[in-house]
Design a protein around this motif. Sequence first.
Motif, PDB file in Angstrom:
ATOM      1  N   ILE A  80      34.619 -50.736  -7.032  1.00 49.13           N
ATOM      2  CA  ILE A  80      33.612 -51.454  -6.238  1.00 49.13           C
ATOM      3  C   ILE A  80      33.912 -51.315  -4.748  1.00 49.13           C
ATOM      4  CG2 ILE A  80      32.759 -53.754  -5.645  1.00 49.13           C
ATOM      5  CD1 ILE A  80      32.988 -54.479  -8.608  1.00 49.13           C
ATOM      6  N   VAL A  81      35.172 -51.489  -4.385  1.00 48.80           N
ATOM      7  CA  VAL A  81      35.556 -51.368  -2.975  1.00 48.80           C
ATOM      8  C   VAL A  81      35.279 -49.950  -2.471  1.00 48.80           C
ATOM      9  CG1 VAL A  81      37.504 -51.380  -1.373  1.00 48.80           C
ATOM     10  CG2 VAL A  81      37.254 -53.221  -3.046  1.00 48.80           C
ATOM     11  N   LEU A  82      35.706 -48.948  -3.238  1.00 48.96           N
ATOM     12  CA  LEU A  82      35.505 -47.568  -2.806  1.00 48.96           C
ATOM     13  C   LEU A  82      34.017 -47.192  -2.813  1.00 48.96           C
ATOM     14  CD1 LEU A  82      38.446 -45.750  -4.659  1.00 48.96           C
ATOM     15  CD2 LEU A  82      38.296 -46.374  -2.250  1.00 48.96           C
ATOM     16  N   GLY A  83      33.298 -47.605  -3.858  1.00 52.88           N
ATOM     17  CA  GLY A  83      31.889 -47.250  -3.956  1.00 52.88           C
ATOM     18  C   GLY A  83      31.046 -47.894  -2.876  1.00 52.88           C
ATOM     19  N   VAL A  84      31.211 -49.199  -2.676  1.00 51.64           N
ATOM     20  CA  VAL A  84      30.431 -49.902  -1.659  1.00 51.64           C
ATOM     21  C   VAL A  84      30.866 -49.471  -0.260  1.00 51.64           C
ATOM     22  CG1 VAL A  84      29.895 -52.167  -0.674  1.00 51.64           C
ATOM     23  CG2 VAL A  84      29.973 -51.864  -3.160  1.00 51.64           C
ATOM     24  N   GLY A  85      32.176 -49.335  -0.057  1.00 51.17           N
ATOM     25  CA  GLY A  85      32.672 -48.938   1.259  1.00 51.17           C
ATOM     26  C   GLY A  85      32.179 -47.567   1.684  1.00 51.17           C
ATOM     27  N   SER A  86      32.254 -46.588   0.774  1.00 54.27           N
ATOM     28  CA  SER A  86      31.797 -45.242   1.121  1.00 54.27           C
ATOM     29  C   SER A  86      30.285 -45.209   1.301  1.00 54.27           C
ATOM     30  CB  SER A  86      32.233 -44.242   0.044  1.00 54.27           C
ATOM     31  OG  SER A  86      31.778 -44.650  -1.238  1.00 54.27           O
ATOM     32  N   ALA A  87      29.535 -45.972   0.483  1.00 58.15           N
ATOM     33  CA  ALA A  87      28.077 -46.021   0.643  1.00 58.15           C
ATOM     34  C   ALA A  87      27.703 -46.628   1.998  1.00 58.15           C
ATOM     35  CB  ALA A  87      27.451 -46.835  -0.492  1.00 58.15           C
TER      36      ALA A  87
END
Length: 517
Positions: A80-87
């Motif tokens: 979630i952190v990586l997905g939301v952060g990169s988006a």
Amino acid sequence: MTRTSRATRASTTTTTPPSPGLLVVVVVLAIGMLIPVGYVIEATARIGLDELGALLLRPRVGELLTNTVLIVLLAVPLTIVLGVGSAWLVERTDLPGRRFFAVLCVAPLAIPSFVSSYGWASIVPSIQGLGGGLLVATLAYYPLVYLPALATLRGLNPSLEESARSLGLTEGAILLRVVIPQLRLAILGGGLIVALHLLAEYGAFAFIRFDTFTTAIVVAYQSTFAGPSAASLGIVLALLSIIVLAIEATARGRARYAYVGSSSATQAQPIALGRFTPVAILSVTALGALATVVPMASVIRWSFAAKPDMLDGLWRALVDTSLLSLSGAVGAVLVALPIAWLATRHPSRLSKTLEGGYSIASSLPAIIVALALVTVTLNVAPAIYQTAATVTAAYVIIFLPRALVTLRAGLAQVPESLEEAARALGTPPLLARLRVTLPLLLPAIAAAGALVALGAANELTATLLLAPTGTRTLATQFWSAASSIDYPGAAPYAITLVLLSIPAVALLFAQTGSKAR
């Protein structure tokens, strides 16, 4: 406004009732889809509570439960952190090369998780256990959160953030208090998919010797042929899947985030990263390199060591994979179309209940589906045991949500008034659907089939248990070579799997942009 909305909703739900034929078809298909659920219930009754308790109280089960729960509890928040952060970085900031990084962040979806595990293990042979599983799973599955978060960010009304900014909120406060709450459904949906994938994962974890319920069930099945040990572990795994579904449903609640009025014609102004630009570039580059470049570099390196005779079975595996994937895609579309039609054109409590039955069955891990089909075919229809029909049935059950969601969205975009106009001109109902609705629905049908075919081509667990003797798919041939530490022999199959996955991933990414823009 509220009264108008309710009136509109009422007018859309009081449509003509579905035909008895459609209901019969949907109910019959739902019964077939619920075979894995029936297997879990039957296995519990067959084993008995006393024996089941003895089997589940073993220290080994406690170890498997700890590993399985830990990987879910740790990997889901990280994705979630990586997905939301990169988006957020590629969609809301002035990150240089945003288009390139947007594609790079979704690229890991084209690499099956067991291929990624193979790539990492061949570079770092000591990788194993919870740490190795966490690394591989997080890098392989964070795009499942990234894509819905990216689509949601692209569809948000920028005026909400502009209003918060005019009130003096910092960009960090806007992200936490305005943007993240509107991403709630995307985060929960993506997290749910990641959790279910983690519960069902076999190849990636088995390769790095990280034992979970799924890996243990496969071993138990191979040693006792779906005996009490495999069944008891399957019951726990099914219960964990149901618990995950219940947690997601509770967290989601009935909240919806929408704005009233038309969308702003202007795009959100990119946030200036300033002195944090090098850190942002380094972070997204490192993420893409670890998730894509490292495993693929290993695969390509080993492919140069492959001997010509190692390629002898590649064409046969490609043909078998294509045929099975195509049959699974066609089957899933045919099964999903009636329930999608019922849910879209005749919404009711009954349609929601039937659709929920489909969802519950498809949420169970692939190993449970495979064990259920083994049991049913051996006891009820031995003639189709270990045939292409059984493999196709497994693919349909496992990947039906991909087809159902896509077809339901496609049907919702086809105006029913066009079909009604055709009928008013004297065209019979069936012919009107074939001439008017079907052509407009063809893109959704193609997308649904492509997504199911992608999953079926990369599916390993059910294929290993159900494939007919002599059948060779790219996934099983890769696994046969890789599990024997024949890295050069596994590399050509891994590369072919990735190449087959690229078109479907490109389609997913294109849909993310087209739906939001």
